[in-house]
Motif scaffolding. Structure first.
Motif, PDB file in Angstrom:
ATOM      1  N   THR A 182      29.097   0.393 -27.342  1.00  0.00           N
ATOM      2  CA  THR A 182      27.909   1.139 -28.534  1.00  0.00           C
ATOM      3  C   THR A 182      27.313  -0.117 -28.147  1.00  0.00           C
ATOM      4  OG1 THR A 182      28.841   1.664 -30.500  1.00  0.00           O
ATOM      5  CG2 THR A 182      26.722   1.249 -30.715  1.00  0.00           C
ATOM      6  N   GLY A 183      27.383  -1.360 -28.447  1.00  0.00           N
ATOM      7  CA  GLY A 183      25.632  -2.036 -28.178  1.00  0.00           C
ATOM      8  C   GLY A 183      24.554  -2.215 -29.333  1.00  0.00           C
ATOM      9  N   PHE A 184      23.662  -2.748 -28.924  1.00  0.00           N
ATOM     10  CA  PHE A 184      22.813  -3.334 -30.004  1.00  0.00           C
ATOM     11  C   PHE A 184      21.555  -2.058 -29.741  1.00  0.00           C
ATOM     12  CE2 PHE A 184      25.014  -6.572 -29.846  1.00  0.00           C
ATOM     13  CZ  PHE A 184      24.883  -7.165 -31.440  1.00  0.00           C
ATOM     14  N   ALA A 185      21.403  -0.931 -28.624  1.00  0.00           N
ATOM     15  CA  ALA A 185      20.458  -0.012 -28.528  1.00  0.00           C
ATOM     16  C   ALA A 185      21.554   1.002 -27.763  1.00  0.00           C
ATOM     17  CB  ALA A 185      19.466  -0.947 -27.083  1.00  0.00           C
ATOM     18  N   ALA A 186      22.287   1.834 -28.292  1.00  0.00           N
ATOM     19  CA  ALA A 186      22.921   2.927 -28.221  1.00  0.00           C
ATOM     20  C   ALA A 186      21.695   3.911 -28.253  1.00  0.00           C
ATOM     21  CB  ALA A 186      24.050   2.869 -28.904  1.00  0.00           C
ATOM     22  N   PRO A 187      20.864   4.242 -29.648  1.00  0.00           N
ATOM     23  CA  PRO A 187      20.042   5.501 -29.725  1.00  0.00           C
ATOM     24  C   PRO A 187      19.024   5.623 -28.720  1.00  0.00           C
ATOM     25  CG  PRO A 187      19.878   4.409 -31.460  1.00  0.00           C
ATOM     26  CD  PRO A 187      20.647   3.148 -30.474  1.00  0.00           C
ATOM     27  N   MET A 217      30.394   1.504 -38.548  1.00  0.00           N
ATOM     28  CA  MET A 217      31.405   0.967 -38.074  1.00  0.00           C
ATOM     29  C   MET A 217      31.663   0.587 -36.986  1.00  0.00           C
ATOM     30  SD  MET A 217      34.715   3.573 -38.634  1.00  0.00           S
ATOM     31  CE  MET A 217      34.666   5.370 -38.582  1.00  0.00           C
ATOM     32  N   TYR A 218      31.126   2.097 -35.982  1.00  0.00           N
ATOM     33  CA  TYR A 218      30.839   1.738 -34.202  1.00  0.00           C
ATOM     34  C   TYR A 218      29.241   0.941 -34.106  1.00  0.00           C
ATOM     35  CZ  TYR A 218      34.808   5.134 -34.623  1.00  0.00           C
ATOM     36  OH  TYR A 218      36.251   4.830 -34.869  1.00  0.00           O
ATOM     37  N   GLY A 219      28.130   0.566 -35.194  1.00  0.00           N
ATOM     38  CA  GLY A 219      26.649   0.974 -34.444  1.00  0.00           C
ATOM     39  C   GLY A 219      26.410   1.798 -34.497  1.00  0.00           C
ATOM     40  N   TYR A 220      25.062   2.163 -35.155  1.00  0.00           N
ATOM     41  CA  TYR A 220      24.120   2.920 -35.092  1.00  0.00           C
ATOM     42  C   TYR A 220      23.902   3.272 -33.433  1.00  0.00           C
ATOM     43  CZ  TYR A 220      20.588   5.871 -36.430  1.00  0.00           C
ATOM     44  OH  TYR A 220      19.480   6.759 -36.734  1.00  0.00           O
ATOM     45  N   ALA A 221      23.852   4.596 -33.847  1.00  0.00           N
ATOM     46  CA  ALA A 221      23.865   5.346 -32.383  1.00  0.00           C
ATOM     47  C   ALA A 221      22.911   6.463 -32.190  1.00  0.00           C
ATOM     48  CB  ALA A 221      25.130   5.593 -31.363  1.00  0.00           C
ATOM     49  N   ALA A 222      22.349   7.359 -33.266  1.00  0.00           N
ATOM     50  CA  ALA A 222      21.901   8.256 -33.955  1.00  0.00           C
ATOM     51  C   ALA A 222      20.321   8.680 -32.822  1.00  0.00           C
ATOM     52  CB  ALA A 222      22.169   8.653 -34.725  1.00  0.00           C
ATOM     53  N   THR A 268      29.926  11.578 -44.440  1.00  0.00           N
ATOM     54  CA  THR A 268      30.293  10.212 -43.525  1.00  0.00           C
ATOM     55  C   THR A 268      29.605   9.470 -42.112  1.00  0.00           C
ATOM     56  OG1 THR A 268      31.631  11.083 -41.927  1.00  0.00           O
ATOM     57  CG2 THR A 268      32.756  10.740 -44.359  1.00  0.00           C
ATOM     58  N   GLY A 269      29.800   8.758 -41.703  1.00  0.00           N
ATOM     59  CA  GLY A 269      29.332   7.917 -41.089  1.00  0.00           C
ATOM     60  C   GLY A 269      28.865   9.164 -39.997  1.00  0.00           C
ATOM     61  N   SER A 270      28.504   9.471 -38.870  1.00  0.00           N
ATOM     62  CA  SER A 270      28.137   9.352 -37.507  1.00  0.00           C
ATOM     63  C   SER A 270      27.168   9.414 -36.727  1.00  0.00           C
ATOM     64  CB  SER A 270      27.551  10.929 -38.346  1.00  0.00           C
ATOM     65  OG  SER A 270      26.429  11.114 -38.017  1.00  0.00           O
ATOM     66  N   TRP A 271      27.518   9.837 -35.797  1.00  0.00           N
ATOM     67  CA  TRP A 271      27.071   8.995 -34.307  1.00  0.00           C
ATOM     68  C   TRP A 271      26.327   9.999 -33.476  1.00  0.00           C
ATOM     69  CZ3 TRP A 271      31.798   7.662 -36.983  1.00  0.00           C
ATOM     70  CH2 TRP A 271      31.357   6.622 -37.643  1.00  0.00           C
ATOM     71  N   ALA A 272      26.342  11.014 -34.086  1.00  0.00           N
ATOM     72  CA  ALA A 272      24.987  12.324 -33.931  1.00  0.00           C
ATOM     73  C   ALA A 272      23.990  12.091 -33.537  1.00  0.00           C
ATOM     74  CB  ALA A 272      26.410  13.602 -34.030  1.00  0.00           C
ATOM     75  N   SER A 273      23.277  13.262 -32.353  1.00  0.00           N
ATOM     76  CA  SER A 273      21.975  13.368 -33.373  1.00  0.00           C
ATOM     77  C   SER A 273      21.723  14.520 -33.529  1.00  0.00           C
ATOM     78  CB  SER A 273      21.056  12.518 -31.612  1.00  0.00           C
ATOM     79  OG  SER A 273      21.852  11.596 -31.145  1.00  0.00           O
ATOM     80  N   PRO A 274      20.283  14.196 -34.431  1.00  0.00           N
ATOM     81  CA  PRO A 274      19.451  15.501 -34.677  1.00  0.00           C
ATOM     82  C   PRO A 274      19.402  16.313 -33.748  1.00  0.00           C
ATOM     83  CG  PRO A 274      18.261  13.678 -35.681  1.00  0.00           C
ATOM     84  CD  PRO A 274      19.740  13.326 -34.740  1.00  0.00           C
ATOM     85  N   ILE A 275      19.311  17.439 -33.878  1.00  0.00           N
ATOM     86  CA  ILE A 275      18.638  18.058 -32.936  1.00  0.00           C
ATOM     87  C   ILE A 275      17.734  19.880 -33.967  1.00  0.00           C
ATOM     88  CG2 ILE A 275      20.035  18.437 -31.016  1.00  0.00           C
ATOM     89  CD1 ILE A 275      20.739  21.697 -31.859  1.00  0.00           C
ATOM     90  N   VAL A 276      16.225  19.800 -33.124  1.00  0.00           N
ATOM     91  CA  VAL A 276      15.351  21.201 -33.836  1.00  0.00           C
ATOM     92  C   VAL A 276      15.600  22.622 -32.836  1.00  0.00           C
ATOM     93  CG1 VAL A 276      13.020  21.664 -34.879  1.00  0.00           C
ATOM     94  CG2 VAL A 276      14.226  18.942 -35.116  1.00  0.00           C
ATOM     95  N   VAL A 277      15.898  23.479 -34.154  1.00  0.00           N
ATOM     96  CA  VAL A 277      16.282  24.352 -33.538  1.00  0.00           C
ATOM     97  C   VAL A 277      15.294  25.634 -34.000  1.00  0.00           C
ATOM     98  CG1 VAL A 277      17.865  26.390 -33.461  1.00  0.00           C
ATOM     99  CG2 VAL A 277      18.070  23.839 -33.617  1.00  0.00           C
TER     100      VAL A 277
END
Lengths: 619, 437
Positions: A319-324, A364-369, A413-422
């Motif tokens: 994941t690293g420290f700059a995933a988003p 747990m994996y690191g913030y990614a959204a 729960t925790g997630s790593w997906a990103s939000p989208i605007v529709v």
């Protein structure tokens, strides 16, 4: 022994001595008390900052007509005076502490001496003539008096409680619905907005709200302002792109530039500028590259904010420290890092604002959204912990100031997906997905529009919207095609179809030309009819894929983890491979597409594909 | 009529209480120049971990020694010396924390909040005195509790409190216990610690109000024995229950009571119960009637208390810092006040939306409504049970300490002729044994 028994002489002398000591202690304590009370009163009334000299100097300093030299002289005088006042104050305070210790010692001596005297004076009691135990009537009468006393006490408690219950008022509404009604009163909203705007107390007058400053839809469509493009669906607006390239030989590679710090975020593009972020345990940086030449225009180091300074988040190496992925509105570029720090930089690289949202320690994996932006709202999907932990939330910040516009808790729960605007039927919906809910919010105020249940486990697949359907799911659960336009819980009413085969774990889907392409990280591409859910075919690339695919006209571009890249022409019948290319190094990010160019971040470089036959190296 | 020395003592102690304000914590404002760099906040180093083992070991050892001195040696002097040692260590050295009285709240918070774990040392301070009390009576109060020790020291001129007043004031610790537990369970406040009257002395510094309150308790304690223990201490309530069940406990006489009545007025805490006569047959229906009446009244009082208590959410929430902050922010945002507080300024700086704060405050108020209901029901139960106890007619033939009220201080030993005989006999036996050797 009785009261008349004379004391032994030695005992009498000891008793006298103890009494005398007690009296001396009384006098001592009395004197110390008087001194302490006097000193305390003096300290209370003699505020050093009320001294006439101090006030006069401060008034002179506040006078704008005073020259610089005089001002410096006044400041110096104030400093000296301030130091003297402090010295005097603390000296008095030290004296008070000494006095307090003396008082305690005096009281101890007094008590011990008085106790000793009391013990030495002690006599055996001399009960009167023997009497029989109190009779029934006496005891009942005593019990009756006690009952009355207890009744009075109980009534007193009741009266006090009743006064407290019905006499203590509150300004804050007691019910949540009242809160909503009152907190959205327009005049109050303006007052709050005005206060939030300048961060200062403001009780009279309402500052005019600034004109919102955000790009038009046309501007957005011309650029690649966020993860997976203008609509976050991986569909490019341009078709004039190369289908073959080779980074090893430099064929169709316009330029290739090293990126200083690692990061698994994808490039975003606005005009002729490309933005990326990078970070390690100690540093966080934002980069701006020139799209034409690949030159690194500026680097902006992002300092830690107070909430993030104390702890380095635990993240997976993958994941690293700059995933988003960053986002931009063409006015500023926005980045978020694994430590919860968000920053806005202007196009020249200056930090406009930064703030810490707290370290997401339960991720747990690191913030990614990745970040999303809608009009003047920066949207952050902050999911961590379990649903019971109540840590997950959706946050909307004012893009210009970084102040929170709204924030709503999320039951996920925790997630790593990103939000989208529709945007559907001219109504925008901010769509998010995490175990167990797909939830859509109104980006204006964060109120929930609809939700559907069906997401399970660790979720990292960003949804897409096409043909009036939101497509989302992951390999732990099932695929959901949710019809837009619902309200409330739409699980039973708006699921158009469900899928089970070839579901992705991290790669986001591509919905284009009526087809839905799902990619597993093991490299299997599965094609569905996007509207009916009929599975059409699958194809195994036999290599790991974590980059999300991109549609360019009828073609789809897929980048594998080992740097191999494929250009496909998917149809309902087959997966036709048009070309197979090589980036020459590992790639886990998704491309950004602009006029004639594909920008892709590899493990160590940012490179531009197309637009030049000659490679430009910016080593 | 009060003797002159009493006037002087009272005046001195009250003056001392007033002068306690001199100890009150004062802060000097930072310099106002904008270019002044505030120094980095320094934090006191954490207490060494081994200290807590020492504390628990001393507590257990102190309880064992106090039980031995009270029950086996019947040594008032030993108990007094031990209480001074406890006051020195648990009070002035350890600054009154951790203490068994406050530990009630940690346990209550753990019961109400699954995310809170009580530190083991707090559990030990809560449980050990209870266990010892179950076996040996309130020996913790006699010589191990620093609050009891401080009051024991100053009780030099105690007077007897009328029995009816004792019964009425005896409701207070129960109410305080209920309130402390209710507020701690929902995480609003540790009320018992907040109003600990002696912690300011132990730390040689506190707010003026705290020190004055503590000074007044001590001043009253000169004339009313152990006022905090008897009329406020919530832990004493629990210890009183367990002491009634204790297997062994302090008795006035080590042998058969001879009914000499020398001890009847010597307990400054009103714990000695005199012998009682048998209930006359003519009075039985009336006694039974009262008993049945109060038995029926009990559920009514509980229900009334619960209803009234459920309306206490708003006043109780005034003790909750989060609700208080929400009130302040709301008042500022709606033009109800033009004065900000440090807390509201700090909240603004976090840039969190006020709605989040309001909702949290409302959620806390809902919890407090339930807590208030429980508290009200508890007070109803306590009052009802007190009536029932007063309607009983227990038979007693000797002068005996009331197990719930007796703090095992041993003041009564010296007055019992049987005790003196016992001591003489023991001394003689010891001498004979030595001679034989």
């Amino acid at each position: 022994m009785n009261q008349n028994t004379p004391q032994p002489e030695s005992s009498a002398i000891a008793c006298l001595a103890a009494s005398a000591t007690a009296w001396v202690a009384v006098v001592f304590v009395f004197v110390v008390c008087v001194l302490l009370v006097t000193d305390y009163a003096r300290r209370q009334w003699d505020n050093p900052f009320d001294s006439s000299e101090f006030i006069a100097l401060k008034q002179e300093l506040a006078d704008p007509s005073v020259g610089v030299a005089r001002r410096d002289a006044i400041k110096m005088k104030l400093r000296v005076l301030d130091q003297n006042l402090r010295r005097e104050f603390f000296q008095r305070q030290r004296l008070a502490h000494v006095g307090a210790h003396l008082l305690v010692m005096g009281v101890v001596v007094l008590v011990l001496a008085e106790r000793a005297a009391a013990t030495l004076r002690r006599r055996m009691p001399h009960p009167g003539p023997a009497v029989s135990p109190p009779g029934t009537q006496q005891r009942l009468a005593a019990a009756g008096v006690s009952r009355i006393a207890v009744s009075v006490a109980a009534i007193a408690f009741g009266v006090i409680a009743a006064f407290a219950a019905f006499g203590v008022g509150t300004n804050l509404p007691l019910a949540v619905d009242q809160l909503a009604d009152q907190s959205t009163a327009p005049d109050q909203q303006r007052a709050i907005a005005a206060r939030a705007g300048d961060g200062a107390r403001q009780t009279t007058g309402v500052a005019p709200a600034p004109e919102p400053d955000f790009p038009t839809n046309e501007e957005i469509a011309r650029n690649w302002p966020r993860f997976r493009g203008p609509r976050a669906d991986g569909i490019a607006a341009y078709e004039n792109l190369p289908t073959t390239w080779d980074a090893v030989s430099g064929k169709n590679i316009a330029w290739k530039t090293p990126v200083p710090l690692p990061g698994n975020n994808s490039p975003i593009v606005w005009g002729d500028r490309i933005f990326l972020s990078g970070a390690d345990r100690q540093r966080r940086e934002v980069y701006c590259f020139d799209a034409g030449s690949g030159r690194l225009l500026w680097t902006r180091e992002v300092p830690s904010t107070p909430p993030s300074r104390s702890a380095v988040p635990k993240v997976e190496a993958a994941t690293g420290f700059a995933a988003p992925t960053m986002t931009t509105d063409g006015r500023r570029a926005y980045a978020i890092f694994a430590n919860g720090d968000v920053v806005a930089v202007d196009l020249a690289g200056q930090i406009v604002w930064s703030r810490g949202l707290g370290v997401p320690e339960e991720n747990m994996y690191g913030y990614a959204a990745s970040l999303a932006i809608y009009r003047d709202r920066l949207l952050i999907q902050w999911d961590e912990g379990t649903a019971d932990d109540k840590l997950s939330k959706m946050i909307a910040l004012d893009a210009a100031t970084g102040k929170t516009v709204w924030q709503v808790p999320r039951p996920v729960t925790g997630s790593w997906a990103s939000p989208i605007v529709v945007v559907h039927d001219d109504r925008p919906a901010l769509v998010t997905a995490a175990d167990p809910w797909v939830i859509a919010y109104d980006p204006a105020d964060g109120h929930e529009l609809w939700r559907a249940e069906g997401i399970m486990g660790d979720h990292g697949v960003t949804p897409v919207a096409a043909g009036g359907l939101v497509q989302v799911g992951n390999e732990y659960g099932e695929w959901l095609a949710i019809r837009l336009g619902g309200a409330g819980n739409v699980t039973e009413t708006h699921i158009a179809w469900r899928g089970e085969d070839g579901l992705p774990d991290t790669v986001s889907p591509l919905a284009s030309g009526g087809l839905l392409l799902l990619t597993t990280s093991s490299g299997v591409l599965t094609c569905y009819d996007a509207l009916s859910g009929e599975m059409l075919w699958d194809h195994d690339f036999e290599t790991q894929i974590t980059s999300s695919p991109t549609a360019v006209g009828r073609l789809a571009y897929v980048f594998a983890k080992n740097g191999k890249s494929f250009v496909l022409e998917p149809s309902r019948d087959e997966c036709k491979i048009i070309a197979e290319n090589d980036l020459g190094e590992s790639c886990v990010t998704s491309p950004a597409v602009q006029n004639g160019r594909i920008y892709i971040r590899t493990k160590k470089h940012l490179m531009a594909i197309g637009g030049s036959e000659d490679i430009t190296k910016n080593e | 009529m009060m003797r002159p020395i009493r006037f002087v003592l009272f005046a001195v102690v009250l003056l001392a209480a007033a002068s306690n304000a001199a100890l009150a914590v004062e802060r000097f404002p930072p310099p106002e120049f904008t270019d002044h760099a505030l120094p980095t906040t320094q934090f006191a180093p954490a207490r060494p971990a081994f200290i807590q083992y020492v504390d628990v070991a001393l507590l257990a050892g102190g309880l064992a020694l106090a039980s031995y001195l009270a029950l086996a040696r019947r040594s008032r002097r030993g108990l007094f010396v031990l209480s001074i040692a406890a006051l020195a260590w648990f009070g002035f050295v350890r600054h009154g924390c951790v203490c068994s009285i406050g530990a009630i709240q940690n346990v209550a918070l753990a019961a109400g909040n699954a995310n809170y774990t009580v530190p083991w040392v707090v559990v030990a301070f809560f449980v050990l005195p209870l266990v010892f009390t179950l076996f040996f009576g309130r020996t913790f109060c006699a010589a191990v509790c620093p609050l009891g020790a401080a009051q024991e020291l100053v009780a030099v001129r105690p007077i007897r409190v009328p029995r009816w007043l004792e019964h009425a004031l005896g409701l207070l610790p129960h109410v305080y216990l209920g309130l402390g537990v209710a507020l701690a369970a929902v995480g609003t406040a540790f009320l018992i610690c907040r109003y600990d009257p002696f912690v300011g002395f132990f730390r040689l510094g506190a707010t003026s109000a705290m020190l004055i309150f503590g000074g007044c308790v001590l001043a009253i304690g000169v004339f009313v024995g152990r006022p905090y223990c008897r009329f406020l201490c919530p832990y004493g309530v629990v210890l009183g229950w367990l002491s009634r069940l204790s297997k062994w406990r302090v008795r006035i006489t080590p042998d058969q009571c001879i009914g000499c009545r020398l001890c009847e007025d010597v307990c400054p805490y009103g714990a000695i119960e005199p012998p009682t006569s048998a209930l006359s047959p003519a009075a039985r229906p009336a006694v039974r009637g009262w008993f049945v009446f109060f038995l029926v009244l009990l559920p009514v009082l509980i229900a009334a208390g619960a209803v009234l208590g459920s309306h206490l959410a708003v006043p109780l929430s005034r003790l909750d810092p989060a609700v208080e902050l929400a009130e302040q922010v709301w008042a500022e945002d709606h033009g109800l006040t033009h004065v900000t507080t440090d807390a509201s300024d700090a909240f603004r700086n976090t840039q969190r939306p006020p709605e989040e704060l309001y909702r949290a405050a409302q959620s806390q108020r809902v919890k407090l409504a339930w807590a208030g209901m429980g508290f009200g029901a508890w007070v109803g139960l306590v009052v009802g049970m007190k009536f029932i106890m007063l309607a009983r007619y227990p038979r007693q033939t000797d002068y005996e300490p009331n197990p719930a009220a007796c703090v095992s201080c041993g003041r009564c030993f010296w007055y019992c002729p049987q005790d003196q005989v016992h001591r003489l006999q023991t001394t003689k036996d010891t001498k004979n044994t030595k001679t034989a050797c």
